[in-house]
Enzyme design. Structure first.
Site, PDB file in Angstrom:
ATOM      1  N   HIS A 127       0.837  -1.204   0.000  1.00 18.14           N
ATOM      2  CA  HIS A 127       0.000   0.000   0.000  1.00 18.14           C
ATOM      3  C   HIS A 127       0.880   1.266   0.000  1.00 18.14           C
ATOM      4  O   HIS A 127       0.697   2.158  -0.830  1.00 18.14           O
ATOM      5  CB  HIS A 127      -0.918  -0.010   1.226  1.00 18.14           C
ATOM      6  CG  HIS A 127      -1.793   1.197   1.354  1.00 18.14           C
ATOM      7  ND1 HIS A 127      -3.102   1.214   0.913  1.00 18.14           N
ATOM      8  CD2 HIS A 127      -1.558   2.425   1.871  1.00 18.14           C
ATOM      9  CE1 HIS A 127      -3.616   2.418   1.165  1.00 18.14           C
ATOM     10  NE2 HIS A 127      -2.695   3.166   1.750  1.00 18.14           N
ATOM     11  N   GLU A 128       1.819   1.324   0.927  1.00 13.51           N
ATOM     12  CA  GLU A 128       2.669   2.524   1.017  1.00 13.51           C
ATOM     13  C   GLU A 128       3.545   2.655  -0.228  1.00 13.51           C
ATOM     14  O   GLU A 128       3.764   3.765  -0.722  1.00 13.51           O
ATOM     15  CB  GLU A 128       3.521   2.508   2.289  1.00 13.51           C
ATOM     16  CG  GLU A 128       2.721   2.517   3.603  1.00 13.51           C
ATOM     17  CD  GLU A 128       1.704   3.655   3.724  1.00 13.51           C
ATOM     18  OE1 GLU A 128       1.826   4.672   3.021  1.00 13.51           O
ATOM     19  OE2 GLU A 128       0.749   3.505   4.525  1.00 13.51           O
ATOM     20  N   HIS A 131       1.656   4.280  -2.963  1.00 13.61           N
ATOM     21  CA  HIS A 131       1.660   5.749  -2.894  1.00 13.61           C
ATOM     22  C   HIS A 131       2.930   6.312  -3.539  1.00 13.61           C
ATOM     23  O   HIS A 131       2.868   7.291  -4.276  1.00 13.61           O
ATOM     24  CB  HIS A 131       1.602   6.223  -1.440  1.00 13.61           C
ATOM     25  CG  HIS A 131       0.239   6.108  -0.819  1.00 13.61           C
ATOM     26  ND1 HIS A 131      -0.905   6.537  -1.454  1.00 13.61           N
ATOM     27  CD2 HIS A 131      -0.161   5.623   0.387  1.00 13.61           C
ATOM     28  CE1 HIS A 131      -1.955   6.317  -0.659  1.00 13.61           C
ATOM     29  NE2 HIS A 131      -1.532   5.751   0.461  1.00 13.61           N
ATOM     30  N   HIS A 137      -5.696   6.720  -2.817  1.00 14.53           N
ATOM     31  CA  HIS A 137      -6.547   5.691  -2.224  1.00 14.53           C
ATOM     32  C   HIS A 137      -7.627   5.257  -3.200  1.00 14.53           C
ATOM     33  O   HIS A 137      -8.074   6.028  -4.034  1.00 14.53           O
ATOM     34  CB  HIS A 137      -7.154   6.194  -0.918  1.00 14.53           C
ATOM     35  CG  HIS A 137      -6.142   6.219   0.194  1.00 14.53           C
ATOM     36  ND1 HIS A 137      -6.157   7.151   1.193  1.00 14.53           N
ATOM     37  CD2 HIS A 137      -5.088   5.401   0.436  1.00 14.53           C
ATOM     38  CE1 HIS A 137      -5.138   6.904   2.008  1.00 14.53           C
ATOM     39  NE2 HIS A 137      -4.478   5.864   1.567  1.00 14.53           N
ATOM     40  N   CYS A 138      -8.047   4.004  -3.062  1.00 14.49           N
ATOM     41  CA  CYS A 138      -9.001   3.406  -3.995  1.00 14.49           C
ATOM     42  C   CYS A 138     -10.278   3.046  -3.235  1.00 14.49           C
ATOM     43  O   CYS A 138     -10.224   2.615  -2.087  1.00 14.49           O
ATOM     44  CB  CYS A 138      -8.366   2.151  -4.601  1.00 14.49           C
ATOM     45  SG  CYS A 138      -9.436   1.263  -5.732  1.00 14.49           S
ATOM     46  N   CYS A 143      -9.048  -3.792  -2.998  1.00 13.96           N
ATOM     47  CA  CYS A 143      -7.799  -3.293  -3.579  1.00 13.96           C
ATOM     48  C   CYS A 143      -6.808  -2.937  -2.475  1.00 13.96           C
ATOM     49  O   CYS A 143      -7.184  -2.375  -1.448  1.00 13.96           O
ATOM     50  CB  CYS A 143      -8.084  -2.068  -4.436  1.00 13.96           C
ATOM     51  SG  CYS A 143      -6.602  -1.298  -5.115  1.00 13.96           S
ATOM     52  N   CYS A 162      -6.052  -3.380  -7.755  1.00 15.20           N
ATOM     53  CA  CYS A 162      -7.230  -3.687  -8.571  1.00 15.20           C
ATOM     54  C   CYS A 162      -6.945  -3.314 -10.030  1.00 15.20           C
ATOM     55  O   CYS A 162      -5.934  -2.678 -10.336  1.00 15.20           O
ATOM     56  CB  CYS A 162      -8.462  -2.961  -8.044  1.00 15.20           C
ATOM     57  SG  CYS A 162      -8.500  -1.206  -8.431  1.00 15.20           S
ATOM     58  N   CYS A 165      -6.287   0.419 -10.517  1.00 13.46           N
ATOM     59  CA  CYS A 165      -5.032   0.959  -9.963  1.00 13.46           C
ATOM     60  C   CYS A 165      -3.810   0.426 -10.686  1.00 13.46           C
ATOM     61  O   CYS A 165      -2.843   1.152 -10.894  1.00 13.46           O
ATOM     62  CB  CYS A 165      -4.917   0.631  -8.471  1.00 13.46           C
ATOM     63  SG  CYS A 165      -6.088   1.568  -7.466  1.00 13.46           S
TER      64      CYS A 165
HETATM   65 ZN   LIG Z   1      -2.690   5.184   2.030  1.00  9.91          ZN
HETATM   66 ZN   LIG Z   2      -7.637   0.045  -6.689  1.00 11.77          ZN
END
Ligand SMILES: [Zn+2]
Ligand SMILES: [Zn+2]
Length: 171
Positions: A127-128, A131, A137-138, A143, A162, A165
């Protein structure tokens, strides 16, 4: 592109190796482990009994232009206005930090579950990194870029990006 995972403080080698394998399997790019720094005390807030995430993040430096650096800490992180954070990214510098603290079942008084712990840590790291690769963010709860307000959100999402993304990742 290359990803570097840096241990901040004392993180078991086995944990770092497991996370490295999982992260490199998702981004398909060279992933390395390096020792970060051990002195986390300067980010400690005695009132909150937590560590100021952004302060630790500011100490993380990348050595190469095409590098992304993720610091892995085992202390509870916060930013002002939030009770805690699982992690934080600095898009401009290509660096991020993730806390393992609240990802363990033991934190909630439950029996340890190593596989679940590693899965959660992988999601937070991916996740990080997402970025730092230009993603926001989704809204898709499955996701990996969905925002985790709680651990339940982390458990609900997958380690993958996803279909919306994924094409937006700029490696
Ligand atoms: Zn985040
Ligand atoms: Zn996504």
């Amino acid at each position: 592109m290359k990803i570097t995972l840096k241990s901040l403080g004392n993180i078991a080698d086995k944990t770092m190796e497991e996370l490295k394998d999982r992260v490199s399997g998702i981004f398909h790019c060279p992933t390395e482990i390096k020792a970060g720094f051990n002195d986390l005390a300067q980010a400690y807030n005695p009132q909150r009994k937590q560590y100021f995430s952004s302060k630790l993040l500011a100490f993380l430096k990348k050595s190469e232009r095409d590098e992304r650096v993720v610091g892995i800490a085992d202390v509870d992180l916060y930013v002002p206005r939030l009770n805690f954070v699982f992690g934080e990214a600095d898009v401009g510098s290509g660096t991020a930090i993730v806390s393992l603290c609240r990802l363990r079942q033991e934190y909630y008084g439950l029996a340890p579950e190593e596989a679940l712990f590693l899965e959660r840590a992988t999601k937070e790291i991916v996740h990080e990194l997402g970025h730092t690769f230009g993603l926001g963010h989704c809204s898709n709860i499955k996701c990996v870029m969905h925002f985790s307000n709680s651990l339940a959100d982390t458990d609900l999402k997958e380690t993958k990006f996803c279909s919306k993304c994924h094409p937006k990742i700029i490696l």
